[in-house]
Scaffold this motif. Structure first.
Motif, PDB file in Angstrom:
ATOM      1  N   PHE A 170       0.290  -1.513  -0.273  1.00  0.00           N
ATOM      2  CA  PHE A 170       0.120   0.101   0.010  1.00  0.00           C
ATOM      3  C   PHE A 170       1.105   1.638  -0.004  1.00  0.00           C
ATOM      4  CE2 PHE A 170      -2.988  -2.688   0.967  1.00  0.00           C
ATOM      5  CZ  PHE A 170      -4.466  -2.914   1.080  1.00  0.00           C
ATOM      6  N   ALA A 171       2.250   1.116  -0.666  1.00  0.00           N
ATOM      7  CA  ALA A 171       2.944   2.224  -1.212  1.00  0.00           C
ATOM      8  C   ALA A 171       2.037   3.696  -1.146  1.00  0.00           C
ATOM      9  CB  ALA A 171       4.292   1.892  -1.965  1.00  0.00           C
ATOM     10  N   ASP A 172       1.296   3.331  -2.079  1.00  0.00           N
ATOM     11  CA  ASP A 172       0.803   4.835  -1.999  1.00  0.00           C
ATOM     12  C   ASP A 172      -0.478   4.865  -1.575  1.00  0.00           C
ATOM     13  OD1 ASP A 172      -0.981   2.353  -3.104  1.00  0.00           O
ATOM     14  OD2 ASP A 172      -1.540   3.071  -5.000  1.00  0.00           O
ATOM     15  N   ALA A 173      -0.727   4.715  -0.442  1.00  0.00           N
ATOM     16  CA  ALA A 173      -2.046   4.627   0.295  1.00  0.00           C
ATOM     17  C   ALA A 173      -2.045   6.214   0.685  1.00  0.00           C
ATOM     18  CB  ALA A 173      -2.210   3.839   1.897  1.00  0.00           C
ATOM     19  N   GLY A 174      -0.871   7.036   1.451  1.00  0.00           N
ATOM     20  CA  GLY A 174      -1.136   8.315   1.248  1.00  0.00           C
ATOM     21  C   GLY A 174      -1.314   8.332   2.789  1.00  0.00           C
ATOM     22  N   SER A 175      -1.787   9.730   3.208  1.00  0.00           N
ATOM     23  CA  SER A 175      -1.852   9.569   5.346  1.00  0.00           C
ATOM     24  C   SER A 175      -2.987   9.313   5.606  1.00  0.00           C
ATOM     25  CB  SER A 175      -1.790  11.449   5.299  1.00  0.00           C
ATOM     26  OG  SER A 175      -2.856  12.257   4.665  1.00  0.00           O
ATOM     27  N   VAL A 176      -4.382   9.098   4.200  1.00  0.00           N
ATOM     28  CA  VAL A 176      -5.891   8.333   5.124  1.00  0.00           C
ATOM     29  C   VAL A 176      -5.906   7.555   3.520  1.00  0.00           C
ATOM     30  CG1 VAL A 176      -7.831   9.454   5.485  1.00  0.00           C
ATOM     31  CG2 VAL A 176      -6.065  10.871   5.983  1.00  0.00           C
ATOM     32  N   TYR A 177      -6.379   6.333   3.465  1.00  0.00           N
ATOM     33  CA  TYR A 177      -6.708   5.385   3.131  1.00  0.00           C
ATOM     34  C   TYR A 177      -7.858   4.538   3.753  1.00  0.00           C
ATOM     35  CZ  TYR A 177      -4.184   2.573   6.466  1.00  0.00           C
ATOM     36  OH  TYR A 177      -3.772   1.126   7.036  1.00  0.00           O
ATOM     37  N   GLY A 178      -8.231   3.446   3.200  1.00  0.00           N
ATOM     38  CA  GLY A 178      -9.737   2.624   3.111  1.00  0.00           C
ATOM     39  C   GLY A 178      -9.700   2.406   2.074  1.00  0.00           C
ATOM     40  N   PHE A 179     -10.916   1.843   1.925  1.00  0.00           N
ATOM     41  CA  PHE A 179     -11.732   1.312   1.179  1.00  0.00           C
ATOM     42  C   PHE A 179     -12.803   2.512   0.206  1.00  0.00           C
ATOM     43  CE2 PHE A 179     -14.015  -2.333   3.734  1.00  0.00           C
ATOM     44  CZ  PHE A 179     -15.055  -1.657   3.634  1.00  0.00           C
ATOM     45  N   ASP A 180     -13.735   3.135   1.356  1.00  0.00           N
ATOM     46  CA  ASP A 180     -14.104   4.008   0.873  1.00  0.00           C
ATOM     47  C   ASP A 180     -13.489   5.046   0.216  1.00  0.00           C
ATOM     48  OD1 ASP A 180     -16.511   2.579   1.882  1.00  0.00           O
ATOM     49  OD2 ASP A 180     -17.164   3.984   3.499  1.00  0.00           O
ATOM     50  N   VAL A 181     -12.210   5.256   1.432  1.00  0.00           N
ATOM     51  CA  VAL A 181     -11.246   6.537   0.393  1.00  0.00           C
ATOM     52  C   VAL A 181     -10.511   6.420  -0.983  1.00  0.00           C
ATOM     53  CG1 VAL A 181      -9.533   7.509   0.980  1.00  0.00           C
ATOM     54  CG2 VAL A 181     -10.856   7.330   2.748  1.00  0.00           C
ATOM     55  N   GLU A 182     -10.177   4.718  -1.158  1.00  0.00           N
ATOM     56  CA  GLU A 182     -10.024   4.713  -2.567  1.00  0.00           C
ATOM     57  C   GLU A 182     -10.970   4.711  -3.428  1.00  0.00           C
ATOM     58  OE1 GLU A 182      -7.588   1.830  -3.590  1.00  0.00           O
ATOM     59  OE2 GLU A 182      -5.900   1.748  -1.475  1.00  0.00           O
ATOM     60  N   ILE A 183     -12.230   4.623  -3.490  1.00  0.00           N
ATOM     61  CA  ILE A 183     -13.090   4.545  -4.173  1.00  0.00           C
ATOM     62  C   ILE A 183     -14.012   5.656  -4.640  1.00  0.00           C
ATOM     63  CG2 ILE A 183     -15.770   3.884  -4.633  1.00  0.00           C
ATOM     64  CD1 ILE A 183     -14.937   1.501  -3.092  1.00  0.00           C
ATOM     65  N   LEU A 184     -13.713   6.549  -3.851  1.00  0.00           N
ATOM     66  CA  LEU A 184     -13.351   7.929  -4.147  1.00  0.00           C
ATOM     67  C   LEU A 184     -13.227   8.903  -4.871  1.00  0.00           C
ATOM     68  CD1 LEU A 184     -15.825  10.474  -2.750  1.00  0.00           C
ATOM     69  CD2 LEU A 184     -13.709  11.310  -1.029  1.00  0.00           C
ATOM     70  N   ARG A 185     -12.151   8.431  -4.682  1.00  0.00           N
ATOM     71  CA  ARG A 185     -11.147   8.921  -4.613  1.00  0.00           C
ATOM     72  C   ARG A 185     -10.676   8.756  -6.776  1.00  0.00           C
ATOM     73  NH1 ARG A 185      -6.228   8.458  -0.902  1.00  0.00           N
ATOM     74  NH2 ARG A 185      -6.478  10.425   0.412  1.00  0.00           N
ATOM     75  N   ALA A 186     -10.701   7.370  -7.128  1.00  0.00           N
ATOM     76  CA  ALA A 186     -11.086   6.566  -8.638  1.00  0.00           C
ATOM     77  C   ALA A 186     -12.132   7.441  -8.842  1.00  0.00           C
ATOM     78  CB  ALA A 186     -11.166   4.994  -8.127  1.00  0.00           C
ATOM     79  N   ALA A 187     -13.585   7.478  -8.652  1.00  0.00           N
ATOM     80  CA  ALA A 187     -14.484   8.019  -8.917  1.00  0.00           C
ATOM     81  C   ALA A 187     -14.001   9.221  -9.860  1.00  0.00           C
ATOM     82  CB  ALA A 187     -15.766   7.885  -8.188  1.00  0.00           C
ATOM     83  N   TYR A 188     -13.682  10.131  -8.660  1.00  0.00           N
ATOM     84  CA  TYR A 188     -13.534  11.512  -9.365  1.00  0.00           C
ATOM     85  C   TYR A 188     -12.138  11.345 -10.020  1.00  0.00           C
ATOM     86  CZ  TYR A 188     -16.524  14.835  -6.143  1.00  0.00           C
ATOM     87  OH  TYR A 188     -17.695  14.915  -5.367  1.00  0.00           O
ATOM     88  N   ALA A 189     -11.268  11.107  -9.718  1.00  0.00           N
ATOM     89  CA  ALA A 189     -10.123  10.648 -11.569  1.00  0.00           C
ATOM     90  C   ALA A 189     -11.415  10.002 -12.650  1.00  0.00           C
ATOM     91  CB  ALA A 189      -9.331   9.803 -10.609  1.00  0.00           C
ATOM     92  N   THR A 190     -12.123   9.518 -12.213  1.00  0.00           N
ATOM     93  CA  THR A 190     -12.580   9.562 -13.702  1.00  0.00           C
ATOM     94  C   THR A 190     -12.502  11.092 -14.775  1.00  0.00           C
ATOM     95  OG1 THR A 190     -14.711   8.939 -13.507  1.00  0.00           O
ATOM     96  CG2 THR A 190     -13.164   7.209 -13.456  1.00  0.00           C
ATOM     97  N   GLN A 191     -12.499  11.426 -13.628  1.00  0.00           N
ATOM     98  CA  GLN A 191     -13.827  13.050 -14.148  1.00  0.00           C
ATOM     99  C   GLN A 191     -12.704  13.721 -14.223  1.00  0.00           C
ATOM    100  OE1 GLN A 191     -17.352  12.634 -14.864  1.00  0.00           O
ATOM    101  NE2 GLN A 191     -16.871  10.099 -14.254  1.00  0.00           N
ATOM    102  N   GLY A 192     -11.665  13.408 -13.793  1.00  0.00           N
ATOM    103  CA  GLY A 192      -9.887  15.341 -13.893  1.00  0.00           C
ATOM    104  C   GLY A 192     -10.625  15.966 -12.418  1.00  0.00           C
ATOM    105  N   VAL A 193     -11.291  14.956 -11.888  1.00  0.00           N
ATOM    106  CA  VAL A 193     -11.219  15.697 -10.216  1.00  0.00           C
ATOM    107  C   VAL A 193     -10.851  14.622  -9.363  1.00  0.00           C
ATOM    108  CG1 VAL A 193     -12.165  16.355  -8.276  1.00  0.00           C
ATOM    109  CG2 VAL A 193     -13.568  16.868 -10.281  1.00  0.00           C
TER     110      VAL A 193
END
Length: 263
Positions: A50-73
């Motif tokens: 999990f080297a790319d986890a950052g200071s906050v991680y977890g499956f809701d966090v990763e889903i949130l980030r991945a979903a917004y990344a598809t929208q350029g956010v």
């Protein structure tokens, strides 16, 4: 002529920088440490891989980030006490919060995204303790029950008029059924399983999903008072749809040893 060319080049560079800045959108959401959905790396450092986890991680966090990344956010996540987070969402001081249950009290001041993850209530007991019992609320009248103060399960128990002992966290609830005179710890399944694994006591426990209760969801709640909050909710929902279609959402759950289904 050289001065003019340099001026034009600088203008072009500045214009490009401006466009780049506009396209690189970032939003800020607030949250609280809630493993395995949201994990403060300062409290629980990420495991190997999990080297790319950052200071906050977890499956809701990763889903949130991945979903917004598809929208350029991109999303910056700030950890705050939960009562303060909810107060700031209500007053429009922050765009929104992750992860949030859609309860009537919050519907007055927040709009909710599609679910990041689902949740189910479970009875935690010593190994095999309820194997001969149905997993219904009715049986709780005959047992000593514990629940985490302020969690959804306390509302369920209150509504059913079932007495219970209030605990401050998952570890305390697990220890009650293992070492003291309480029979059942009613709580949220994924969270308690995650903590039980961390404690090394999974093999000593049984988990019985409560029947006849509706499925619960964890979403992002967006402040109705914050400018353009519905726009950010809609963009998240679009990204979540893309994750579902691509299978990426299920991949994230599996990374944490869970599944998006609750079988």
């Amino acid at each position: 002529m050289k001065r003019l060319s340099r001026l034009l080049w600088l203008c072009g560079w500045a214009t490009g920088l401006s466009v780049s800045s506009v396209s690189a959108e970032e939003i800020v959401l607030q949250t609280v440490h809630l493993p395995p959905r949201i994990i403060d790396a300062a409290i629980l450092p990420p495991p190997a891989g999990f080297a790319d986890a950052g200071s906050v991680y977890g499956f809701d966090v990763e889903i949130l980030r991945a979903a917004y990344a598809t929208q350029g956010v991109t999303v910056r996540i700030e950890l705050r006490p939960w009562k303060r987070v909810m107060r700031d969402v209500e007053e429009g001081l922050v765009l929104g919060a992750i992860s949030c249950r859609q309860v009537p009290l919050r519907e007055a001041f927040a709009d909710f995204s599609n679910p990041l993850s689902n949740s189910v209530s479970t009875f935690v007991t010593r190994r095999g303790y309820l194997d001969a019992e149905p997993s219904t609320l009715d049986i709780l009248q005959r047992y000593q029950v514990a629940a985490v103060n302020g969690w959804a399960q306390t509302n369920i128990l209150d509504d059913a008029k079932i007495p219970y002992f209030s605990v401050t966290g998952l570890e305390q609830g697990i220890n009650l059924v293992l070492r003291r005179n309480h029979d059942i710890f009613m709580t949220e399944r994924d969270s308690v399983m995650f903590v039980a694994k961390q404690m090394g006591v999974m093999s000593r426990l049984s988990f019985y999903d409560v029947t006849a209760l509706s499925l619960d969801h964890y979403s992002v709640c967006f402040s109705k008072q914050y400018p353009d909050s519905k726009k950010w909710r809609d963009r998240l929902n679009k990204g979540l749809d893309e994750l579902e279609r691509s299978g990426k959402k299920e991949e994230i759950f599996k990374r944490y040893g869970f599944s998006s289904t609750l079988d």
